[in-house]
Design a protein around this motif. Structure first.
Motif, mmCIF file in Angstrom:
data_model
loop_
_atom_site.group_PDB
_atom_site.id
_atom_site.type_symbol
_atom_site.label_atom_id
_atom_site.label_comp_id
_atom_site.label_asym_id
_atom_site.label_seq_id
_atom_site.Cartn_x
_atom_site.Cartn_y
_atom_site.Cartn_z
ATOM 1 N N HIS A 25 -11.194 9.168 -11.568
ATOM 2 C CA HIS A 25 -11.042 9.422 -10.143
ATOM 3 C C HIS A 25 -10.640 8.139 -9.394
ATOM 4 C CE1 HIS A 25 -11.696 11.349 -6.295
ATOM 5 N NE2 HIS A 25 -12.549 10.396 -5.941
ATOM 6 N N MET A 26 -11.296 7.010 -9.722
ATOM 7 C CA MET A 26 -10.969 5.741 -9.079
ATOM 8 C C MET A 26 -9.570 5.266 -9.463
ATOM 9 S SD MET A 26 -11.902 3.430 -6.989
ATOM 10 C CE MET A 26 -13.643 3.875 -6.789
ATOM 11 N N SER A 27 -9.187 5.471 -10.726
ATOM 12 C CA SER A 27 -7.851 5.071 -11.160
ATOM 13 C C SER A 27 -6.775 5.844 -10.407
ATOM 14 C CB SER A 27 -7.708 5.292 -12.667
ATOM 15 O OG SER A 27 -6.416 4.949 -13.096
ATOM 16 N N GLN A 28 -7.027 7.157 -10.192
ATOM 17 C CA GLN A 28 -6.073 7.944 -9.427
ATOM 18 C C GLN A 28 -5.990 7.457 -7.986
ATOM 19 O OE1 GLN A 28 -6.927 12.117 -9.487
ATOM 20 N NE2 GLN A 28 -5.121 12.671 -8.269
ATOM 21 N N TRP A 29 -7.145 7.108 -7.409
ATOM 22 C CA TRP A 29 -7.147 6.613 -6.033
ATOM 23 C C TRP A 29 -6.424 5.269 -5.937
ATOM 24 C CZ3 TRP A 29 -9.288 2.143 -4.005
ATOM 25 C CH2 TRP A 29 -9.266 2.051 -2.607
ATOM 26 N N VAL A 30 -6.622 4.384 -6.933
ATOM 27 C CA VAL A 30 -5.936 3.090 -6.937
ATOM 28 C C VAL A 30 -4.429 3.280 -6.976
ATOM 29 C CG1 VAL A 30 -5.488 1.032 -8.332
ATOM 30 C CG2 VAL A 30 -7.830 1.761 -7.893
ATOM 31 N N GLY A 31 -3.946 4.211 -7.815
ATOM 32 C CA GLY A 31 -2.509 4.465 -7.879
ATOM 33 C C GLY A 31 -1.948 4.925 -6.543
ATOM 34 N N GLU A 32 -2.661 5.854 -5.893
ATOM 35 C CA GLU A 32 -2.190 6.343 -4.603
ATOM 36 C C GLU A 32 -2.263 5.246 -3.538
ATOM 37 O OE1 GLU A 32 -4.696 9.650 -3.864
ATOM 38 O OE2 GLU A 32 -3.710 10.967 -5.322
ATOM 39 N N ALA A 33 -3.323 4.433 -3.574
ATOM 40 C CA ALA A 33 -3.447 3.355 -2.591
ATOM 41 C C ALA A 33 -2.343 2.313 -2.762
ATOM 42 C CB ALA A 33 -4.818 2.696 -2.713
ATOM 43 N N LEU A 34 -2.017 1.982 -4.013
ATOM 44 C CA LEU A 34 -0.972 0.980 -4.236
ATOM 45 C C LEU A 34 0.403 1.524 -3.879
ATOM 46 C CD1 LEU A 34 -2.149 -0.810 -7.510
ATOM 47 C CD2 LEU A 34 -2.344 -1.556 -5.130
ATOM 48 N N ILE A 35 0.606 2.822 -4.000
ATOM 49 C CA ILE A 35 1.868 3.405 -3.510
ATOM 50 C C ILE A 35 1.999 3.177 -2.006
ATOM 51 C CG2 ILE A 35 3.075 5.588 -3.114
ATOM 52 C CD1 ILE A 35 2.041 6.551 -5.798
ATOM 53 N N ASN A 36 0.896 3.374 -1.303
ATOM 54 C CA ASN A 36 0.892 3.119 0.131
ATOM 55 C C ASN A 36 1.120 1.645 0.437
ATOM 56 O OD1 ASN A 36 0.536 3.644 2.892
ATOM 57 N ND2 ASN A 36 -1.655 3.185 2.773
ATOM 58 N N VAL A 37 0.504 0.755 -0.337
ATOM 59 C CA VAL A 37 0.690 -0.685 -0.152
ATOM 60 C C VAL A 37 2.149 -1.058 -0.387
ATOM 61 C CG1 VAL A 37 0.140 -2.950 -1.127
ATOM 62 C CG2 VAL A 37 -1.687 -1.302 -0.654
ATOM 63 N N LYS A 38 2.740 -0.520 -1.436
ATOM 64 C CA LYS A 38 4.141 -0.817 -1.736
ATOM 65 C C LYS A 38 5.046 -0.391 -0.585
ATOM 66 C CE LYS A 38 7.668 0.082 -5.276
ATOM 67 N NZ LYS A 38 8.623 0.862 -4.462
ATOM 68 N N ALA A 39 4.792 0.791 -0.039
ATOM 69 C CA ALA A 39 5.607 1.259 1.081
ATOM 70 C C ALA A 39 5.463 0.330 2.286
ATOM 71 C CB ALA A 39 5.202 2.685 1.455
ATOM 72 N N GLN A 40 4.259 -0.154 2.572
ATOM 73 C CA GLN A 40 4.055 -1.040 3.707
ATOM 74 C C GLN A 40 4.737 -2.401 3.499
ATOM 75 O OE1 GLN A 40 0.002 -1.067 5.496
ATOM 76 N NE2 GLN A 40 -0.506 0.455 3.932
ATOM 77 N N LEU A 41 4.659 -2.908 2.258
ATOM 78 C CA LEU A 41 5.312 -4.186 1.986
ATOM 79 C C LEU A 41 6.827 -4.058 2.064
ATOM 80 C CD1 LEU A 41 3.124 -5.570 -0.938
ATOM 81 C CD2 LEU A 41 3.110 -6.282 1.458
ATOM 82 N N GLU A 42 7.374 -2.969 1.579
ATOM 83 C CA GLU A 42 8.820 -2.756 1.691
ATOM 84 C C GLU A 42 9.232 -2.619 3.151
ATOM 85 O OE1 GLU A 42 9.577 0.632 -0.730
ATOM 86 O OE2 GLU A 42 9.637 -0.525 -2.615
ATOM 87 N N ALA A 89 11.903 -4.948 5.196
ATOM 88 C CA ALA A 89 12.998 -4.401 5.998
ATOM 89 C C ALA A 89 12.934 -4.904 7.439
ATOM 90 C CB ALA A 89 12.949 -2.879 5.960
ATOM 91 N N ALA A 90 11.723 -4.953 8.012
ATOM 92 C CA ALA A 90 11.586 -5.397 9.404
ATOM 93 C C ALA A 90 11.985 -6.860 9.555
ATOM 94 C CB ALA A 90 10.145 -5.182 9.872
ATOM 95 N N VAL A 91 11.540 -7.703 8.627
ATOM 96 C CA VAL A 91 11.892 -9.120 8.704
ATOM 97 C C VAL A 91 13.392 -9.311 8.583
ATOM 98 C CG1 VAL A 91 11.693 -11.343 7.522
ATOM 99 C CG2 VAL A 91 9.659 -9.955 7.901
ATOM 100 N N LEU A 92 14.018 -8.608 7.640
ATOM 101 C CA LEU A 92 15.450 -8.788 7.427
ATOM 102 C C LEU A 92 16.269 -8.244 8.580
ATOM 103 C CD1 LEU A 92 15.817 -8.110 3.605
ATOM 104 C CD2 LEU A 92 15.726 -10.278 4.821
#
Length: 481
Positions: free
Chosen positions: A400-417, A421-424
């Motif tokens: 359950h925690m591993s699944q949550w980590v995967g979903e959370a990091l997808i969200n983190v990746k989207a925010q970093l991307e 984009a905003a900086v560029l």
């Protein structure tokens, strides 16, 4: 030449023409009016190709000045010290100057090859300062270039010959070697004939250039070249900005994805080693890791932005944003027990009872102990069921925690991307603004220069008849000499 007042008036006119068209020749005539004590000049210089070239070019001037070896002619009238234009006068040369001046000999200083050194003026000033420190203030350091003189002779360019300084050096040497009045008069006549011929050649060269319209053609060519780049490189600069920013966006997005995947892999390995207490505290650990990743991403973005600005060719400051670390989103929801958990309880109890029966099977052979084996079997079954259920719950919590980590990091990746984009976007806007500003300034400079060229072309066309008439009058003055 006649000695009448009319001839004297004509002589004044000729002198004016010579001074106007051939200042080096005028300096030579003025130098020949003096008198000296010898016909040769002792040359103190390094025995190399540059010195040989100076000798060769000076030998082409009239009157000829003999450059003599110091050991062979100790009683020459004057001394010429020739040194490289890239070095300051040294102690040995200063000592030589002191000895020659103490012996009462005129000394001339010349630095050769000034065309090869951009700081030759500073070197000459330093040399003059060293001479002044020793009380020598009446010596001048002449800047000459034998290579420029050779190039002027090859291209028949009188202006380049004047720039080379060889004519001025020759005039100074001629003044130092002028002898008796009779000899001086003969030498002056020869020099005068040479100067008149050179002056006439320069006037005729100017007449040919005026009639050919070479200056006007050069102005037209420069004007066309300026108008061809009138936009100041704006389109090229903006295209470079767009391409470099797009390349930076692709590279940074790829690098952010790689960093997030590495964090995900590291998190899965950590989850495999966590117990139930560590699993409950893992979201805080992951948030800390995301904060560290955010710092690394910001540093990477700044480095790539600076590289992009350098590739575009501008040193203008660029916008840098420092947003807080991305959030992981909602905390993991509690895991709900389902059919699998009840099934595992049943399977664990069944396995425990079977294991208990297997363990107490020897006791069943004794009739008195057969009844006592039943509680033991039940206890073993309950213990095995508890262990199986607990292990199954821990595995389920980990998954359950591993699944949550995967979903959370997808969200983190989207925010970093999104951060990339905003900086560029900001960087592209500022770099484009800088390119536009620079190109506008260049376009204004081009327009100003085109206006100057147009005015110059009109002035040249308007003044050409008067210049041709003046040149013809000067030639007529020389012909009446």
């Amino acid at each position: 030449m006649p000695d009448s007042e009319e001839a004297d008036g004509l002589r004044a006119e000729v002198d004016a023409v010579i001074a106007r068209w051939n200042p080096q020749g005028k300096a030579l005539l003025r130098a020949m009016a003096g008198s000296g004590a010898g016909a040769g000049v002792v040359l103190y210089a390094a025995d190399d190709a540059n010195t040989t070239l100076v000798r060769t070019e000076l030998a082409r001037f009239e009157p000829r000045v003999d450059l003599l070896d110091p050991a062979a002619t100790p009683e020459a009238a004057a001394s010429l010290i020739l040194f490289d234009a890239g070095s300051v006068i040294g102690a040995d040369m200063l000592a030589l100057i002191d000895r020659l001046r103490a012996a009462g000999r005129p000394v001339l200083l010349a630095m050769n090859g000034f065309h090869a050194y951009q700081d030759w003026r500073a070197i000459r000033e330093r040399s003059l300062a060293l001479l002044a420190a020793r009380g020598i203030t009446d010596l001048e350091v002449l800047a000459v270039s034998a290579r420029l003189a050779a190039a002027a002779r090859a291209t028949d360019d009188s202006a380049l010959l004047d720039r080379s300084g060889l004519a001025g050096l020759h005039a100074a040497l001629a003044a130092a070697t002028a002898q008796s009045p009779v000899d001086g008069a003969e030498r002056r006549a020869a020099v005068l004939a040479r100067v008149l011929a050179d002056t006439r050649s320069r006037i005729e060269e100017q007449v040919t250039a005026l009639r050919a319209g070479g200056e006007a053609a050069r102005i037209r060519e420069e004007r066309v070249a300026l108008l061809a780049g009138r936009d100041g490189g704006r389109q090229t600069g903006l295209a470079a900005v767009r391409s470099q920013v797009q390349l930076a966006r692709v590279d940074l997005t790829t690098e952010v994805g790689s960093m997030v995947r590495a964090l995900h892999t590291r998190s899965r390995a950590e989850l495999d080693r966590c117990d139930r207490a560590e699993l409950r505290a893992y979201p805080q650990r992951l948030q800390q890791a995301v904060g560290e990743l955010s710092v690394v991403v910001d540093a990477t973005i700044e480095q790539r932005v600076a590289e992009t600005a350098r590739r575009v060719g501008t040193g203008a400051p660029v916008v840098r944003r420092h947003d807080p670390a991305p959030g992981l989103g909602p905390d993991p929801a509690p895991r709900h027990r389902g059919v699998e958990d009840h099934l595992m309880i049943a399977l664990g109890a069944s396995a425990g009872v079977g294991l208990g029966r297997l363990i107490v099977a020897p006791l069943s052979l004794v009739p008195t102990l057969d009844v006592a084996s039943v509680p033991v079997t039940l206890l073993l079954g309950a213990g095995a069921a508890y262990w199986v259920v607990r292990a199954r719950a821990q595995l389920a919590e980990r998954n359950h925690m591993s699944q949550w980590v995967g979903e959370a990091l997808i969200n983190v990746k989207a925010q970093l991307e999104q951060r990339v984009a905003a900086v560029l976007v900001d960087v592209e806007a500022e770099l484009a603004e800088h390119v536009v500003t620079e190109s506008t300034a260049r376009a204004v400079a081009v327009d100003r220069r085109v206006t100057e060229l147009d005015a110059l072309a009109r002035r040249i066309v308007a003044e050409r008849p008067a210049q041709l008439s003046a040149c013809e009058r000067d030639i007529d003055t020389l012909d009446r000499m």
